[in-house]
Design a protein around this motif. Structure first.
Motif, PDB file in Angstrom:
ATOM      1  N   GLY B  49       0.856  -1.343  -0.143  1.00  0.00           N
ATOM      2  CA  GLY B  49      -0.242   0.145  -0.021  1.00  0.00           C
ATOM      3  C   GLY B  49       0.669   1.137  -0.137  1.00  0.00           C
ATOM      4  O   GLY B  49       2.060   1.232  -0.149  1.00  0.00           O
ATOM      5  N   ARG B  50       0.193   2.442   0.097  1.00  0.00           N
ATOM      6  CA  ARG B  50       0.821   3.753   0.104  1.00  0.00           C
ATOM      7  C   ARG B  50       0.745   4.193   1.459  1.00  0.00           C
ATOM      8  O   ARG B  50      -0.206   4.028   2.075  1.00  0.00           O
ATOM      9  CB  ARG B  50       0.508   4.631  -1.063  1.00  0.00           C
ATOM     10  CG  ARG B  50       0.593   4.150  -2.307  1.00  0.00           C
ATOM     11  CD  ARG B  50       0.275   5.361  -3.321  1.00  0.00           C
ATOM     12  NE  ARG B  50      -1.027   5.106  -3.553  1.00  0.00           N
ATOM     13  CZ  ARG B  50      -1.884   6.386  -4.194  1.00  0.00           C
ATOM     14  NH1 ARG B  50      -1.364   7.423  -4.211  1.00  0.00           N
ATOM     15  NH2 ARG B  50      -3.087   6.073  -4.554  1.00  0.00           N
ATOM     16  N   VAL B  51       1.750   4.822   1.782  1.00  0.00           N
ATOM     17  CA  VAL B  51       1.838   5.595   3.283  1.00  0.00           C
ATOM     18  C   VAL B  51       0.979   6.534   3.499  1.00  0.00           C
ATOM     19  O   VAL B  51       0.924   7.496   2.561  1.00  0.00           O
ATOM     20  CB  VAL B  51       3.138   5.864   3.416  1.00  0.00           C
ATOM     21  CG1 VAL B  51       3.915   7.104   2.663  1.00  0.00           C
ATOM     22  CG2 VAL B  51       3.432   6.160   5.043  1.00  0.00           C
ATOM     23  N   LEU B  66       0.997   3.483   8.816  1.00  0.00           N
ATOM     24  CA  LEU B  66      -0.211   3.388   8.378  1.00  0.00           C
ATOM     25  C   LEU B  66      -0.379   3.428   6.762  1.00  0.00           C
ATOM     26  O   LEU B  66       0.167   4.298   6.423  1.00  0.00           O
ATOM     27  CB  LEU B  66      -1.263   4.364   8.965  1.00  0.00           C
ATOM     28  CG  LEU B  66      -2.809   4.601   8.513  1.00  0.00           C
ATOM     29  CD1 LEU B  66      -3.570   3.072   9.020  1.00  0.00           C
ATOM     30  CD2 LEU B  66      -3.218   5.463   9.069  1.00  0.00           C
ATOM     31  N   TYR B  67      -0.930   2.384   6.242  1.00  0.00           N
ATOM     32  CA  TYR B  67      -0.926   2.232   4.697  1.00  0.00           C
ATOM     33  C   TYR B  67      -2.264   2.296   4.313  1.00  0.00           C
ATOM     34  O   TYR B  67      -3.341   1.831   4.981  1.00  0.00           O
ATOM     35  CB  TYR B  67      -0.355   1.018   4.305  1.00  0.00           C
ATOM     36  CG  TYR B  67       0.942   0.892   4.689  1.00  0.00           C
ATOM     37  CD1 TYR B  67       2.162   1.113   3.887  1.00  0.00           C
ATOM     38  CD2 TYR B  67       1.415   0.210   5.780  1.00  0.00           C
ATOM     39  CE1 TYR B  67       3.450   0.966   4.235  1.00  0.00           C
ATOM     40  CE2 TYR B  67       2.618  -0.110   6.561  1.00  0.00           C
ATOM     41  CZ  TYR B  67       3.653   0.120   5.535  1.00  0.00           C
ATOM     42  OH  TYR B  67       4.967   0.003   6.021  1.00  0.00           O
ATOM     43  N   GLY B  68      -2.597   2.676   2.991  1.00  0.00           N
ATOM     44  CA  GLY B  68      -3.729   2.771   2.498  1.00  0.00           C
ATOM     45  C   GLY B  68      -3.902   2.286   0.833  1.00  0.00           C
ATOM     46  O   GLY B  68      -2.978   2.211   0.213  1.00  0.00           O
ATOM     47  N   ASN B  69      -5.197   1.973   0.718  1.00  0.00           N
ATOM     48  CA  ASN B  69      -5.205   1.544  -1.090  1.00  0.00           C
ATOM     49  C   ASN B  69      -5.673   3.047  -1.457  1.00  0.00           C
ATOM     50  O   ASN B  69      -5.785   4.157  -0.745  1.00  0.00           O
ATOM     51  CB  ASN B  69      -6.522   0.539  -1.082  1.00  0.00           C
ATOM     52  CG  ASN B  69      -7.720   1.060  -0.732  1.00  0.00           C
ATOM     53  OD1 ASN B  69      -7.936   1.991  -0.179  1.00  0.00           O
ATOM     54  ND2 ASN B  69      -8.795   0.343  -0.870  1.00  0.00           N
ATOM     55  N   ASP B  70      -5.791   3.134  -2.883  1.00  0.00           N
ATOM     56  CA  ASP B  70      -6.055   4.169  -3.371  1.00  0.00           C
ATOM     57  C   ASP B  70      -7.149   5.176  -3.145  1.00  0.00           C
ATOM     58  O   ASP B  70      -7.033   6.265  -2.861  1.00  0.00           O
ATOM     59  CB  ASP B  70      -6.333   3.894  -5.000  1.00  0.00           C
ATOM     60  CG  ASP B  70      -5.042   3.312  -5.889  1.00  0.00           C
ATOM     61  OD1 ASP B  70      -3.890   3.525  -5.130  1.00  0.00           O
ATOM     62  OD2 ASP B  70      -5.060   2.887  -6.881  1.00  0.00           O
TER      63      ASP B  70
END
Lengths: 317, 163
Positions: B49-51, B66-70
């Protein structure tokens, strides 16, 4: 026959001796300017530095007789002048305390990584080596046991304002000036994958280290020394912002730095292009292209690791 | 053979001290941080994922990212809506820390302590999953129409500023 040969050898020896003596007269001056502001640190800390570092990094250079002889004298003189220009324990006391501490952290790291005292110097002056006990003196001074209880909550107003401004401008593209060495800003860094993070308690910052697709593929295949051309890293630094309950959150954005691999294009800077932008207005760092020397200098101790400090997290896909 | 090696050793030491042999400092041997790898049957690899942001728990000696999808990242970085929209998937990795062997003054991730997932389904159902141990195993799973306390805490972490 034999005696003629002997005389020739004798003549050559005498001539060489004269040249040697003559060379002794070519002596660049090396003076000891006054000690204006010595490092502010406990005596035991100074004693360690005095033993191993002061011969080059202070205004109290004392050369043993064998360093007074040319050509050793030329080498030492050059080293001392350069060393003083980088770090001078006789003058550093005029800087604010945190900057003096930062220099000591860097000093410990240069010792631990085997970069200081200069290895060439150590071979001739084994007594200047920093023993394990002496290293511990420096480390213990910099890392006293953590005070009990959580750090007081930080004033968040500046970071809050910065965040609001950033969110408000999220639909605009910022025009960013190139770094003085010509490297253009890479706005997509924030969408790269994270390859590690650091809690830099030495300067109260926290960082995420991000890698582009080439970097991530190299990690997945474990081909990370040398890193392939096209690799790019971004390191983003924020202030640590204590919440008063023991947790430090990401506070104000400080800077983003890049290392971009191109072994031909950036051959003069160890195969990497270096660049740094500071503040939310992304001001390029450095007066001129020479700023890269500062980056290379501090990454030099990890040259065997292709100049990269970070140990990337395993498990990339 | 043994004897010859014994005779050779002092000679090598002498040669090395005069010529300078390239000793490898163990701190700079090239290696991945395998100790911090996420082992176990996880539903998704968080580091894909992106930070969004990160934090350090000084009392616990841990660091989290903490990571997230788009969908989640788009929301976190623009604040376009109020609250994470349906379709958001977040994950948090919490690592124990160790001294950075290459930089005294810094701590880096050591063994993972936990991995957590928060997903928001199309019907705004919240799912929370928590993995712990080595290898990482599921220790908690909750679902509901409102976020639980831990989910609320994670969803309230604002994005780190990345201009």
């Amino acid at each position: 026959m034999a005696s003629a040969y002997g005389a020739r050898v004798l003549w050559i020896a005498v001539l060489a001796g004269l040249v040697f003596l003559g060379l002794q007269l070519i002596r660049p001056t090396l003076t000891n300017p006054p000690v204006t502001a010595e490092l502010q640190a406990p005596p035991e800390v100074r004693a360690v530095l005095r033993q191993s570092c002061y011969s080059c990094h202070s205004n109290e250079t004392k050369l043993p007789w064998f360093d007074q002889v040319v050509p050793a004298y030329w080498i030492v003189t050059k080293d001392v002048k350069e060393a003083r220009a980088h770090l001078n324990f006789s003058e550093i006391g005029k800087l604010p305390a945190p900057q003096q501490k930062a220099a000591l952290y860097e000093a410990v790291n240069m010792i631990q990584l085997g970069a200081m005292p200069l290895p060439s110097y150590l071979r001739v002056h084994p007594g200047a080596a920093v023993s394990a006990e002496n290293l511990k003196v420096l480390r213990d001074y910099l890392n006293p046991p953590a005070p009990a209880g959580a750090a007081a909550a930080a004033d968040t107003s500046a970071a809050d304002a910065q965040y609001k401004g950033w969110i408000a401008a999220s639909n605009q593209t910022l025009t960013v000036k190139a770094s003085p060495n010509g490297i253009e800003f890479l706005p997509d860094y924030k969408n790269w994958k994270t390859i590690s993070s650091t809690d830099r308690y030495d300067n109260h910052t926290m960082r995420e280290i991000l890698g582009n697709d080439v970097a991530v593929k190299a990690i997945a295949e474990n081909h990370i020394n040398p890193w392939p051309d096209g690799t790019a890293f971004a390191k983003v630094a924020w202030a640590q912002q204590p919440d008063g309950k023991g947790v430090s959150q990401t506070g104000a954005f400080i800077q983003v730095e890049f290392m971009i691999r191109d072994s031909k294009k950036y051959a003069s800077t160890k195969g990497w292009g270096w660049a740094r932008w500071r503040g939310t207005d992304l001001k390029p760092y450095g007066k001129d292209a020479d700023f890269s020397k500062e980056c290379v200098g501090c990454h030099e101790p990890v040259r065997q690791n292709d100049y990269v400090y970070t140990m990337p997290l395993g498990g990339q896909q | 053979m043994r004897v010859r090696m014994k005779l050779l050793a002092p000679g090598m030491v002498f040669l090395c001290s005069v010529l300078g042999c390239a000793k490898t400092n163990p701190r700079v041997v090239t290696t991945l941080n395998t100790g911090a790898m996420l082992n176990g049957a996880l539903p998704a690899n968080p580091i894909q994922g992106r930070v969004i942001t990160s934090w350090i728990d000084k009392n616990a000696g841990t660091m989290s990212t903490l990571y997230g999808n788009d969908v989640a990242v788009q929301y976190a970085r623009t604040g376009a809506q109020v609250g994470y929209p349906a379709g958001s998937a977040l994950s948090v990795v919490t690592w124990t820390q160790k001294e950075d062997p290459r930089w005294f003054g810094g701590n880096i991730p050591a063994a993972a302590k936990s991995v957590e997932y928060v997903t928001i389904a199309a019907d705004k159902h919240y799912t929370y999953q928590r993995y712990e141990g080595s290898p990482l195993k599921q220790v908690d799973q909750e679902a509901g129409v409102t976020p639980n306390d831990r989910e609320s805490y994670l969803l309230s972490q604002r994005a780190a500023v990345m201009p």
